[in-house]
Design a protein around this motif. Structure first.
Motif, PDB file in Angstrom:
ATOM      1  N   ALA A   1      60.244 -62.889  40.055  1.00  0.00           N
ATOM      2  CA  ALA A   1      60.099 -63.054  41.501  1.00  0.00           C
ATOM      3  C   ALA A   1      61.370 -63.597  42.145  1.00  0.00           C
ATOM      4  O   ALA A   1      61.712 -63.205  43.270  1.00  0.00           O
ATOM      5  N   SER A   2      62.069 -64.481  41.454  1.00  0.00           N
ATOM      6  CA  SER A   2      63.287 -65.061  42.038  1.00  0.00           C
ATOM      7  C   SER A   2      64.395 -64.015  42.159  1.00  0.00           C
ATOM      8  O   SER A   2      65.148 -64.000  43.136  1.00  0.00           O
ATOM      9  N   ALA A   3      64.487 -63.127  41.170  1.00  0.00           N
ATOM     10  CA  ALA A   3      65.498 -62.066  41.219  1.00  0.00           C
ATOM     11  C   ALA A   3      65.007 -60.837  41.988  1.00  0.00           C
ATOM     12  O   ALA A   3      65.788 -59.933  42.257  1.00  0.00           O
ATOM     13  N   ARG A   4      63.721 -60.824  42.329  1.00  0.00           N
ATOM     14  CA  ARG A   4      63.087 -59.670  42.982  1.00  0.00           C
ATOM     15  C   ARG A   4      63.289 -58.397  42.163  1.00  0.00           C
ATOM     16  O   ARG A   4      63.764 -57.368  42.662  1.00  0.00           O
ATOM     17  N   THR A   5      62.891 -58.472  40.904  1.00  0.00           N
ATOM     18  CA  THR A   5      62.986 -57.311  40.032  1.00  0.00           C
ATOM     19  C   THR A   5      61.712 -57.168  39.202  1.00  0.00           C
ATOM     20  O   THR A   5      60.945 -58.120  39.031  1.00  0.00           O
ATOM     21  N   ALA A   6      61.520 -55.971  38.692  1.00  0.00           N
ATOM     22  CA  ALA A   6      60.450 -55.694  37.736  1.00  0.00           C
ATOM     23  C   ALA A   6      61.043 -54.944  36.560  1.00  0.00           C
ATOM     24  O   ALA A   6      61.821 -54.003  36.749  1.00  0.00           O
ATOM     25  N   ARG A   7      60.691 -55.381  35.359  1.00  0.00           N
ATOM     26  CA  ARG A   7      61.028 -54.610  34.166  1.00  0.00           C
ATOM     27  C   ARG A   7      59.802 -53.779  33.821  1.00  0.00           C
ATOM     28  O   ARG A   7      58.706 -54.310  33.639  1.00  0.00           O
ATOM     29  N   VAL A   8      59.982 -52.477  33.736  1.00  0.00           N
ATOM     30  CA  VAL A   8      58.869 -51.539  33.605  1.00  0.00           C
ATOM     31  C   VAL A   8      59.075 -50.692  32.361  1.00  0.00           C
ATOM     32  O   VAL A   8      60.124 -50.070  32.188  1.00  0.00           O
ATOM     33  N   GLU A   9      58.061 -50.651  31.486  1.00  0.00           N
ATOM     34  CA  GLU A   9      58.168 -49.852  30.266  1.00  0.00           C
ATOM     35  C   GLU A   9      57.829 -48.385  30.532  1.00  0.00           C
ATOM     36  O   GLU A   9      57.235 -48.029  31.558  1.00  0.00           O
ATOM     37  N   ALA A  10      58.167 -47.546  29.568  1.00  0.00           N
ATOM     38  CA  ALA A  10      58.209 -46.089  29.751  1.00  0.00           C
ATOM     39  C   ALA A  10      56.899 -45.456  30.194  1.00  0.00           C
ATOM     40  O   ALA A  10      56.910 -44.474  30.932  1.00  0.00           O
ATOM     41  N   GLY A  11      55.762 -45.982  29.746  1.00  0.00           N
ATOM     42  CA  GLY A  11      54.491 -45.335  30.053  1.00  0.00           C
ATOM     43  C   GLY A  11      53.711 -45.970  31.185  1.00  0.00           C
ATOM     44  O   GLY A  11      52.582 -45.564  31.469  1.00  0.00           O
ATOM     45  N   THR A  12      54.300 -46.927  31.867  1.00  0.00           N
ATOM     46  CA  THR A  12      53.614 -47.651  32.938  1.00  0.00           C
ATOM     47  C   THR A  12      53.399 -46.752  34.152  1.00  0.00           C
ATOM     48  O   THR A  12      54.286 -45.987  34.528  1.00  0.00           O
ATOM     49  N   VAL A  13      52.234 -46.865  34.786  1.00  0.00           N
ATOM     50  CA  VAL A  13      51.984 -46.128  36.023  1.00  0.00           C
ATOM     51  C   VAL A  13      52.189 -47.065  37.207  1.00  0.00           C
ATOM     52  O   VAL A  13      52.171 -48.286  37.076  1.00  0.00           O
ATOM     53  N   TRP A  14      52.389 -46.470  38.375  1.00  0.00           N
ATOM     54  CA  TRP A  14      52.732 -47.273  39.550  1.00  0.00           C
ATOM     55  C   TRP A  14      51.653 -48.271  39.919  1.00  0.00           C
ATOM     56  O   TRP A  14      51.942 -49.350  40.441  1.00  0.00           O
ATOM     57  N   ARG A  15      50.399 -47.953  39.685  1.00  0.00           N
ATOM     58  CA  ARG A  15      49.328 -48.890  40.012  1.00  0.00           C
ATOM     59  C   ARG A  15      49.576 -50.242  39.341  1.00  0.00           C
ATOM     60  O   ARG A  15      49.391 -51.301  39.971  1.00  0.00           O
ATOM     61  N   GLN A  16      50.006 -50.215  38.098  1.00  0.00           N
ATOM     62  CA  GLN A  16      50.239 -51.454  37.363  1.00  0.00           C
ATOM     63  C   GLN A  16      51.398 -52.253  37.955  1.00  0.00           C
ATOM     64  O   GLN A  16      51.344 -53.479  38.034  1.00  0.00           O
ATOM     65  N   VAL A  17      52.448 -51.553  38.371  1.00  0.00           N
ATOM     66  CA  VAL A  17      53.614 -52.245  38.935  1.00  0.00           C
ATOM     67  C   VAL A  17      53.257 -52.857  40.290  1.00  0.00           C
ATOM     68  O   VAL A  17      53.606 -54.000  40.581  1.00  0.00           O
ATOM     69  N   VAL A  18      52.555 -52.088  41.121  1.00  0.00           N
ATOM     70  CA  VAL A  18      52.149 -52.597  42.438  1.00  0.00           C
ATOM     71  C   VAL A  18      51.262 -53.830  42.274  1.00  0.00           C
ATOM     72  O   VAL A  18      51.477 -54.859  42.943  1.00  0.00           O
ATOM     73  N   GLU A  19      50.273 -53.754  41.392  1.00  0.00           N
ATOM     74  CA  GLU A  19      49.359 -54.877  41.186  1.00  0.00           C
ATOM     75  C   GLU A  19      50.086 -56.127  40.714  1.00  0.00           C
ATOM     76  O   GLU A  19      49.753 -57.245  41.123  1.00  0.00           O
TER      77      GLU A  19
END
Length: 475
Positions: free
Chosen positions: A122-140
């Protein structure tokens, strides 16, 4: 040679060939068993239980028959699968959700749906996302911190593949392509080595993969920017399909007046008689204006007001929308579904374009016109391979039909493209293209040549060719 000797010779020849095939098959099974011992995920052959379920994705119109499937659980599994492909002289394909699959017949198919981790900084305003992740998971994960990713319109789309192909979502005109906001990525290249690619390391890969997608290896994770967006003024305006001409014409004029904080599209939709749909929409042909305004509610209301009066409304759902509900703007079908799709980029969407589409009354399930421009037209801080930034609009057509009707649907799409020909550019958006013959059209000649050079350096044997392929430069 006597007839008897000739027959013996002939049978011996075919017997030797049969034995060679059987030995080869046994060698492959032995190698597959060795691979299974080396990875944590499942290794599946065509006769194994679960094989069909593993290759099947969102678009079930594309039937696949890979030689072997590796259901990867980690980058280590991906490395082993790539090296197996090299040893067996087989192409290597990758699939997360199967929204845009290419036939992987005879290939090593790496499925990544089990690699679905998300880490928010949250402090860096970034997300590390693995290869099979769908957008719903990132948004949540992001909304808990009042942040938003540059996700796609459909929550079920794979975040990594979407991002690396460009990415035009609900915040696109505000912030640009999703590919423009990748800080770093990890990728397993054709030598089976996982590498970090960033502005400081492996710059050639960092440039090429952001826009050139899976031609250069299998990306195992990405680190992307998040933005301080907790809500939108968004939703949909639904009109009867018979009002398409009026709505398309009004939308054309309206897009010339809106700021880049307004990302929108208009779609002609043929909805099924699905009991879960609201009664005014069920089984109807409708015109759907999709709104995502990244600004104050009062200004959003002012901007959208002219659209509300175009024609009688069936449903108006535009209002303040928590970002967690961003997927309801487009309301894409959850799938899996059988479909074909086509795409084009337009230099403009004029009253003439609107009339050409309305006169045709397309029979496709969906014909969507997305407003581009704004931040999408600007080069990012760190250059990438995303092309055709000068396009003003994107057309995307989908026909959801059973396999026996796909040929007829393709002819319907051809008629649509003929109708909009006067306004089409030569380019296409790489993420929306499904026809491999259009790959070069996704890039300028200079960019395509540079991509082919990177391919020649990183994957000279074209191991990763089950895709919209960019062959290596022949030296």
């Amino acid at each position: 040679m006597s007839v008897v000797h000739a027959q013996v010779h002939s049978w011996q020849h075919y017997y030797d060939r049969f034995q060679k095939v059987m030995n080869s098959d046994n060698d492959f099974r032995s190698a597959a068993a060795e691979l299974a011992r080396a990875v944590r995920g499942q290794v599946l052959l065509p006769e194994d239980s679960g094989y069909d379920a593993e290759w099947s994705g969102y678009n079930i119109a594309v039937v696949q028959s890979p030689a072997i499937i590796v259901s990867a659980t980690s980058s280590a599994d991906v490395r082993e699968a790539v090296l197996f492909g090299v040893r067996q002289n087989l192409p290597v394909a990758v699939q997360a959700t199967g929204h845009a699959p290419q036939p992987s017949d005879g290939a090593v198919l790496v499925t990544t749906r089990q690699m679905n981790g998300v880490e928010i900084d949250a402090s860096a305003r970034t997300a590390r996302v693995e290869a099979g992740t769908v957008w719903r998971q990132v948004v949540e994960a992001a909304v808990k911190y009042g942040l938003a990713p540059l996700n796609g319109a459909a929550p079920s789309v794979g975040a990594v593949s979407y991002t690396l192909g460009g990415g035009v979502g609900p915040l696109a005109r505000s912030f640009g392509y999703a590919a423009d906001h990748v800080r770093s990525l990890t990728i397993v290249t054709a030598d089976g080595v996982e590498r970090l690619a960033s502005p400081e390391e492996n710059q050639d890969l960092f440039w090429a993969v952001r826009g050139g997608k899976n031609n250069f290896g299998i990306v195992t994770s990405i680190v992307v920017d998040l933005f301080p967006v907790s809500s939108l003024y968004g939703g949909g305006l639904y009109f009867l399909g018979s009002a398409a001409r009026e709505v398309l014409r009004a939308y054309s004029a309206w897009t010339e007046t809106v700021p880049e904080e307004m990302t929108s599209s208009v779609a002609l939709l043929r909805l099924p008689p699905d009991p879960t749909l609201p009664d005014p929409l069920r089984g109807k042909y409708v015109t759907h204006v999709r709104i995502a305004y990244n600004g104050p509610e009062t200004e959003g209301e002012r901007l959208v007001a002219p659209l509300r009066s175009i024609a009688p409304l069936l449903i108006a759902s535009v209002g303040v929308l928590p970002y967690s509900q961003v997927g309801t703007i487009h309301n894409d079908p959850p799938g899996p579904i059988p479909f074909i799709d086509t795409t084009a980029l337009l230099s403009e969407f004029s009253a003439g374009t609107a009339d050409a589409i309305a006169d045709l009354e397309p029979s496709a399930t969906l014909v969507e016109i997305r407003h581009l421009g704004g931040a999408l037209s600007r080069e990012p801080k760190h250059a990438n391979a995303v092309g055709n930034r000068d396009a003003a609009f994107l057309v995307y057509a989908v026909s959801i039909v059973p396999p026996q009707l796909l040929a007829g649907a393709a002819e319907d799409h051809a008629q649509l493209h003929k109708a909009i020909q006067p306004w089409k550019t030569e380019g296409v958006a790489y993420n929306f293209a499904s026809d491999p013959t259009l790959t070069q059209n996704a890039f300028s000649a200079e960019t395509y040549a540079r991509l082919a050079e990177v391919k020649a350096q990183r994957d000279p044997a074209n191991l990763f060719r089950v895709n919209l392929n960019i062959p290596p430069t022949v030296r």
